[in-house]
Design a protein around this motif. Structure first.
Motif: not given
Length: 796
Positions: A690-692, A707-709, A721-722
């Motif tokens: 989940h987001p950072l 990371f999430p998009e 990569v996302f």
């Protein structure tokens, strides 16, 4: 494999240069005043010059052998044998070179393929020639109805522990153990040819196909532990054959001492040092135990390969004198009241609804085992037996995990402990070891030498004080609590752990010489005031207050959590739902100090997590957080949505989780289930499900991470990569599942192969799994006979 246990002897004796002098010179040396001037001079030369020469000569000798050479020498020895160079784990590279000649002599055999695979991976492996399982049409003039059993069943019907291909007859629908082998690595049934192109992990029965099944999970065995009693049933059982009715009491136990679901594995039975290379058998694999294989009396059941029963004297025993067999599950029944082991039988059962009913009316001494949930029912007859089991039943059990992240019974380097704790000698040993610790004259190291449950209640300790809303453990020197090698003790807390120094502000008048001396002493000690928790499973006891973290204060220089599991909650339950996530750390700003103590406390505590598993972390920004090879589990899976509350976070602030920012964080290979909200962040090899969100996004850099998009606030990032370009999947997301945190093969190759060191991203980067896959594919091209297609099929 003989290479890893042999030791090469010393090449020379240990005589010093002085000892090699003629005796006349040594005699004269003793007569000098002061005595031994020659010895003092020669010893300088001996220690600084000749000792290094001797050491170098010994290293050169040992470097001639693959068993004892340094890691950098391995490829050079490999060059002498003509082996191609590989990269990866040092043990596997050494094993590959050591077995080169052995495997070349046996090239093309199933045993050699299995040995080669084990050398390169340490995984369980089974190779099967699929052409042997192809069905064939019988000529009408030469029928063979007995081939593999007369229809529908025959005397030649194979058993599951000795499978052979069944070409005639029908499937053994009445034998669940036999039927459970269908489409498994040990499938004994005939199949129609499958002409489709075989992809990775697909089982295709065809003439040139060789299936290579791989068990990637590690089997960990808890030496001696105590199961958790849950409830009991009372019923009458009528033995029709004997015409007798028994009043039975069925006692229900969880194998896991905390009562969680724990899938049971069998221990890996593979002799890597055997001179004769053999193909592995059905019951030798480090995988989940199938219930049908446990039932006694079944034609295809084989409980002896998975369960062993022993008795012991509960009034006179030690862990060392208990017989421990290398097997999946072992019972240690107290004697008295149990005097024999042959009275017990085994029944593989589904105990999902054991709260409401038994799987059947179990006859006396018929043990019902559910290996998928880790539940056991023991039907007994007398009150003495009931008391004996509740008070003295012991188990040795095996479970599976991806690698040594979290608390596992792994090998650890020995240390000089100050205090040894053994549950058998004193069940309150840990409590007593911490009693009066505030007056310790030197650092304390407590080593727990068992895998039992240790209750810890800080309110009963001398020297603890109530401060910052709870009981605090006062420390004058550093404290280490660790598990002994091969053990995994469980510590159940009565209240959160809180650590602080014995004193901060001097009791002497300000400005006096005594004040300056005492304050200087405090500042010197404070720089070294560390707490280290290693190899422990820390959980909540029965009286632990609700909605509280496991660790609530760290007024220290450094808090280290190494190879430890701080119970994160979120376990998968028997009904298939997940339990609620739990908080592991909640450390507020100011470290809990007020007044003069807050004024004089000048440390910025470091929180260090290494190869550990924790629940959510709420830590304010006046700490520093370092994470290596760890999983921070906020109980939010890949497909879970966030709800905008404090339960969304893996890491955030303690004071105002939704508004303020967590500590500056440095990481190396970590997996985060849940959002992360910190002041600064840098590192590499992270997986953020989940987001950072990083407040100061102008400093620091994150590399080789996922990371999430959307929803991120990131610092500089490189080679990341996302989610819009790489799909993330895990084998399991609940902490009590065997494949917890393991990247699935459905995850994008960028996540599995483009992390640090060209391997996995996330907490398990150090196991170098991507390297293992590459290495075995390289070696298969060299060792596989012409025309044979190897099919790699991961089982776990």
């Amino acid at each position: 494999m003989p290479l890893l246990k042999k030791k090469v002897g010393q090449v020379a004796d240990n005589k010093t240069l002085y000892d090699r002098l003629p005796e006349i010179y040594r005699i004269k040396d003793t007569e000098q005043i002061p005595s031994y001037p020659l010895k003092a001079y020669i010893d300088l030369v001996d220690q600084n010059v000749f000792e290094k020469i001797r050491k170098n000569i010994e290293e050169l000798y040992h470097n001639q052998f693959i068993e004892t050479c340094d890691d950098w020498v391995v490829p050079y020895i490999g060059d002498l044998l003509g082996t191609t160079h590989l990269q990866g784990d040092a043990w596997t590279l050494r094993a590959d070179v050591a077995d080169t000649i052995t495997l070349r002599r046996r090239k093309g055999t199933l045993g050699a393929i299995e040995r080669l695979t084990f050398d390169l991976t340490k995984w369980g492996v089974h190779a099967a020639e699929l052409f042997k399982n192809l069905s064939w049409a019988q000529h009408l003039n030469h029928q063979r109805p007995d081939r593999g059993g007369n229809p529908p069943y025959g005397v030649d019907m194979p058993k599951a522990d000795q499978p052979k291909t069944v070409f005639g007859g029908t499937l053994a629908l009445k034998d669940p153990a036999m039927l459970s082998l269908l489409n498994t690595p040990f499938d004994p049934y005939a199949h129609a040819p499958d002409l489709k192109k075989a992809g990775f992990g697909q089982l295709r029965y065809n003439l040139p196909n060789l299936a290579i099944f791989l068990w990637r999970l590690i089997d960990y065995t808890l030496p001696i532990t105590r199961p958790l009693f849950d409830h009991e049933y009372n019923y009458s059982y009528e033995d029709v054959e004997l015409g007798t009715t028994y009043n039975v009491t069925a006692l229900c136990f969880h194998v896991d001492p905390c009562g969680h679901v724990l899938p049971l594995f069998n221990a890996h039975d593979y002799d890597a040092e055997a001179a004769n290379i053999k193909v592995t058998a059905l019951d030798d694999m480090p995988g989940p135990i199938h219930p049908a294989r446990l039932t006694s009396g079944s034609a295809s059941g084989n409980p002896d390969a998975y369960v062993h029963i022993e008795t012991y004297n509960p009034s006179d025993w030690t862990q060392d004198n208990l017989f421990q067999k290398d097997i999946g599950l072992q019972f240690h029944f107290p004697n008295p009241p149990f005097t024999a082991t042959d009275q017990w039988s085994i029944y593989g059962a589904d105990l999902t609804c054991w709260e409401n009913s038994l799987p059947k009316l179990l006859k006396p001494y018929e043990i019902a085992i559910d290996p998928k949930l880790g539940r056991i029912i023991l039907p007994i007859l007398t009150s003495e037996e009931q008391t004996g089991l509740k008070d003295h039943l012991l188990l040795s059990c095996t479970y599976g995990a991806v690698g040594p992240v979290g608390s596992h019974p792994i090998s650890r380097e020995s240390v000089q402990e100050t205090i040894a704790v053994n549950y058998h000698e004193d069940k309150d040993g840990l409590q007593k070891a911490l009693d009066g610790i505030q007056a310790a004259a030197e650092p304390i190291s407590i080593e727990i030498k068992d895998s039992m449950v240790h209750e810890l209640d800080l309110t009963g300790l001398d020297g603890t004080i109530v401060q910052d809303g709870g009981v605090n453990l006062q420390l004058k020197h550093s404290l280490t609590i660790r598990a002994a090698s091969g053990e995994r003790p469980v510590i159940k807390l009565a209240q959160p752990l809180r650590f602080r120094p014995t004193y901060i502000v001097s009791l002497q008048p300000v400005g006096s010489e005594e004040f300056e001396t005492e304050q200087a002493l405090y500042e010197s000690l404070m720089k070294k005031l560390n707490v280290r928790l290693e190899g422990l499973y820390i959980a909540r006891g029965d009286t632990f207050p609700a909605n509280q973290p496991l660790i609530a204060r760290a007024g220290l220089n450094r808090l280290e959590i190494v190879n430890t599991t701080l119970d994160p909650g979120g376990q998968l339950q028997a009904d298939g739902t997940r339990a609620e996530g739990l908080l592991s750390l909640k450390l507020k700003k100011g470290q809990g100090f007020t007044g003069d103590e807050h004024k004089y406390f000048s440390e910025i505590p470091e929180i260090v997590l290494s190869r550990s598993i924790t629940g959510g972390l709420q830590i304010d920004s006046d700490y520093e957080l370092f994470i290596t090879d760890s999983i921070i589990d906020g109980s939010k899976g890949v497909n879970d949505t966030l709800h905008g509350n404090t339960k969304d976070f893996a890491i955030t602030s303690a004071t105002k989780p939704l508004e303020e920012w967590g500590p500056p964080t440095t990481l190396s290979n970590a997996t985060f289930f849940g959002s992360m909200r910190v002041e600064k962040c840098s590192g590499r090899g992270g997986i953020w499900v989940h987001p950072l969100l990083v407040f100061n996004d102008q400093t620091g850099c994150i590399k080789l991470s996922y990371f999430p998009e959307k929803g991120n606030r990131l610092p500089q990032n490189h080679a990341c990569v996302f989610s819009d370009e790489a799909d993330l999947r895990f084998t399991a997301e609940a902490v009590n599942q065997a494949g917890y945190g393991q990247l699935s093969f459905l995850a994008d190759y960028q996540i599995r192969e483009q992390g640090p060191n060209e391997d996995w991203m996330g907490a398990f980067n150090f196991i170098l799994e991507a390297h293992k896959w590459r290495n075995i594919k390289i070696r298969y091209r060299e060792f596989m006979p012409v025309g044979i297609r190897p099919l790699l099929i991961p089982v776990t």
